[in-house]
Design a protein around this motif. Structure first.
Motif, mmCIF file in Angstrom:
data_model
loop_
_atom_site.group_PDB
_atom_site.id
_atom_site.type_symbol
_atom_site.label_atom_id
_atom_site.label_comp_id
_atom_site.label_asym_id
_atom_site.label_seq_id
_atom_site.Cartn_x
_atom_site.Cartn_y
_atom_site.Cartn_z
ATOM 1 N N ALA A 1 29.900 52.290 48.778
ATOM 2 C CA ALA A 1 29.359 53.797 48.425
ATOM 3 C C ALA A 1 29.048 54.291 49.877
ATOM 4 N N PRO A 2 29.218 55.318 50.702
ATOM 5 C CA PRO A 2 28.289 55.754 51.938
ATOM 6 C C PRO A 2 26.324 55.697 51.451
ATOM 7 N N ASP A 3 26.139 55.826 50.013
ATOM 8 C CA ASP A 3 24.332 55.359 49.896
ATOM 9 C C ASP A 3 24.409 54.274 48.717
ATOM 10 N N ALA A 4 25.197 53.131 48.898
ATOM 11 C CA ALA A 4 25.111 51.695 48.179
ATOM 12 C C ALA A 4 23.900 51.237 48.517
ATOM 13 N N HIS A 5 23.515 50.565 47.772
ATOM 14 C CA HIS A 5 22.439 49.094 48.136
ATOM 15 C C HIS A 5 22.842 47.767 47.884
ATOM 16 N N PHE B 1 31.496 50.240 45.865
ATOM 17 C CA PHE B 1 30.625 50.110 45.117
ATOM 18 C C PHE B 1 29.113 50.396 45.475
ATOM 19 N N ASP B 2 27.969 50.527 44.334
ATOM 20 C CA ASP B 2 26.844 51.188 44.514
ATOM 21 C C ASP B 2 25.559 50.155 44.927
ATOM 22 N N LEU B 3 26.195 48.795 44.169
ATOM 23 C CA LEU B 3 25.271 47.792 44.356
ATOM 24 C C LEU B 3 26.063 46.634 44.839
ATOM 25 N N VAL B 4 25.274 46.165 46.028
ATOM 26 C CA VAL B 4 26.065 44.705 46.643
ATOM 27 C C VAL B 4 25.033 43.261 46.567
ATOM 28 N N CYS B 5 25.194 42.649 45.665
ATOM 29 C CA CYS B 5 24.261 41.826 46.188
ATOM 30 C C CYS B 5 24.446 39.818 46.718
ATOM 31 N N GLN C 1 16.264 49.748 43.251
ATOM 32 C CA GLN C 1 16.225 50.972 42.899
ATOM 33 C C GLN C 1 16.672 52.656 42.226
ATOM 34 N N ARG C 2 17.284 52.023 41.576
ATOM 35 C CA ARG C 2 18.599 52.689 40.762
ATOM 36 C C ARG C 2 19.143 51.766 39.801
ATOM 37 N N PRO C 3 19.683 52.865 39.001
ATOM 38 C CA PRO C 3 21.025 51.764 38.136
ATOM 39 C C PRO C 3 22.101 51.869 38.761
ATOM 40 N N PRO C 4 23.008 50.923 38.781
ATOM 41 C CA PRO C 4 24.214 50.824 39.879
ATOM 42 C C PRO C 4 25.977 50.994 37.827
ATOM 43 N N THR C 5 25.857 51.798 39.143
ATOM 44 C CA THR C 5 27.559 51.647 38.060
ATOM 45 C C THR C 5 28.919 50.462 38.062
ATOM 46 N N VAL C 6 28.738 50.386 39.363
ATOM 47 C CA VAL C 6 29.891 49.473 39.985
ATOM 48 C C VAL C 6 29.131 48.538 40.826
ATOM 49 N N VAL D 1 16.259 45.426 50.503
ATOM 50 C CA VAL D 1 17.048 46.500 50.045
ATOM 51 C C VAL D 1 17.531 46.530 51.403
ATOM 52 N N LEU D 2 18.730 47.323 51.321
ATOM 53 C CA LEU D 2 19.656 47.601 52.565
ATOM 54 C C LEU D 2 20.519 49.179 52.220
ATOM 55 N N SER D 3 20.760 50.341 53.257
ATOM 56 C CA SER D 3 21.558 50.923 52.490
ATOM 57 C C SER D 3 22.113 51.434 53.889
ATOM 58 N N PRO D 4 23.118 51.719 53.959
ATOM 59 C CA PRO D 4 23.995 52.056 55.581
ATOM 60 C C PRO D 4 23.336 53.366 55.603
ATOM 61 N N HIS D 5 23.287 53.084 57.454
ATOM 62 C CA HIS D 5 22.677 54.381 58.201
ATOM 63 C C HIS D 5 23.582 55.043 59.045
ATOM 64 N N HIS D 6 25.084 54.653 59.029
ATOM 65 C CA HIS D 6 25.935 55.248 59.947
ATOM 66 C C HIS D 6 25.893 55.481 61.149
ATOM 67 N N GLY D 7 25.118 55.277 61.823
ATOM 68 C CA GLY D 7 24.349 55.353 63.364
ATOM 69 C C GLY D 7 23.459 56.237 63.717
ATOM 70 N N GLU D 8 23.168 56.679 62.485
ATOM 71 C CA GLU D 8 21.878 58.000 62.287
ATOM 72 C C GLU D 8 20.476 56.632 61.944
ATOM 73 N N PHE D 9 19.896 56.683 63.690
ATOM 74 C CA PHE D 9 18.258 56.545 63.182
ATOM 75 C C PHE D 9 17.432 57.139 62.923
ATOM 76 N N ARG D 10 16.136 57.123 61.684
ATOM 77 C CA ARG D 10 15.307 57.533 61.501
ATOM 78 C C ARG D 10 14.418 57.949 62.878
ATOM 79 N N ASP D 11 14.047 56.606 63.696
ATOM 80 C CA ASP D 11 13.045 56.857 64.640
ATOM 81 C C ASP D 11 13.226 55.584 66.014
ATOM 82 N N ALA D 12 12.470 56.154 66.796
ATOM 83 C CA ALA D 12 12.347 54.766 68.344
ATOM 84 C C ALA D 12 13.013 53.122 67.799
ATOM 85 N N ALA D 13 11.750 53.027 66.149
ATOM 86 C CA ALA D 13 12.105 51.509 66.333
ATOM 87 C C ALA D 13 13.420 51.444 65.721
ATOM 88 N N GLU D 14 13.948 51.911 65.088
ATOM 89 C CA GLU D 14 15.410 51.940 64.573
ATOM 90 C C GLU D 14 15.849 51.691 65.092
#
Length: 264
Positions: free
Chosen positions: A124-128, A97-101, A29-34, A235-248
């Motif tokens: 990174a906190p917002d890594a993909h 790392f901002d991208l892990v495969c 979704q965005r160009p990685p740097t490392v 595609v995943l990203s860290p949620h840091h224990g914060e959930f957007r809704d009951a489903a998550e």
């Protein structure tokens, strides 16, 4: 005399093809740097990432020495050890790392949950994190099981070295429980399920699907895709224990639906 699969496997230096995995990399979704490719094989993904993102610093991790040597042509650095024990800072990594495969890796591990949980120390906190997983609810494979057999192979859904099997639901439970949310999900149809999907995707649902004597009622087009796909791509990203809704929050819990095998 031809060796059996279990005898032949260890005689081969490396059995997996040089594969750039465009169906996975198209989800970036965005160009990685490392970037880090875990289980990088002979470097197909590194080669493709270099072409797409020439300024990205590329790291690979690969146990197989023969494959790792080839992969070094496509990565800035390839590490031949367990990613969970690597001191990347000592090897010269200056940014997380901002991208892990993780392409067809987790199913080979005794404890993939542990690897995913440990990734948070190096990303990174917002890594993909891009993941591909064989689909354990694949209909052609289940059809063989219902007939009373299946056949292990050198690679694919029943790779001889697979230790874990995941449906989409169980994969999502693993991701959320280890600290990651799903921000994109797609199906991949490289196997015989493609023909089934293409024949029936335009049907009116619920639809009755017949496969050589097996009759199955499929409730929706989404269910058809889930049954026909050979791979689930995420595609995943860290949620840091914060959930957007009951489903998550439910996904991150230890709650599971009833199953026939254990009665609940």
């Amino acid at each position: 005399m031809t060796d059996f699969l279990w005898q032949d496997r260890d005689k081969k230096e490396y059995v997996y093809p040089f594969n750039p995995r465009p169906e996975c990399l198209d989800m970036i979704q965005r160009p990685p740097t490392v970037a880090l490719d875990i289980g990088c094989g002979s470097g197909g993904v590194g080669h493709a990432l270099r072409q797409r993102f020439p300024d990205c610093q590329l790291w690979g991790c690969e146990f197989n020495a023969t494959a790792a040597q080839v992969a070094r042509e496509h990565f800035d650095q390839v590490v031949e050890q367990d990613v969970e024990t690597v001191d990347f800072a000592a090897l010269g990594l200056t940014r997380p790392f901002d991208l892990v495969c993780l392409f067809d890796v987790l199913e080979h591990l005794v404890n993939p949950w542990q690897l995913l949980s440990g990734l948070k120390r190096i990303v990174a906190p917002d890594a993909h994190v891009l993941v591909s997983l064989p689909n354990a609810s694949n209909l052609p494979m289940l059809y063989d099981a219902l007939r009373g057999h299946w056949r292990y192979t050198h690679w694919g859904l029943l790779d001889f070295t697979h230790l874990r099997f995941f449906t989409d639901f169980d994969a999502r439970k693993m991701f959320y429980q280890t600290g990651f949310r799903v921000i994109d999900h797609r199906f991949s149809f490289p196997g015989p399920g493609r023909d089934i999907y293409e024949r029936h995707q335009a049907d009116a649902f619920p639809a009755t699907l017949s496969l050589e004597g097996l009759t199955l009622q499929v409730q929706s087009a989404a269910d058809l895709a889930r049954l026909c796909a050979e791979q689930n791509l995420y595609v995943l990203s860290p949620h840091h224990g914060e959930f957007r809704d009951a489903a998550e929050q439910e996904m991150a819990s230890n709650a599971y639906p009833p199953t026939y095998a254990y009665g609940g």
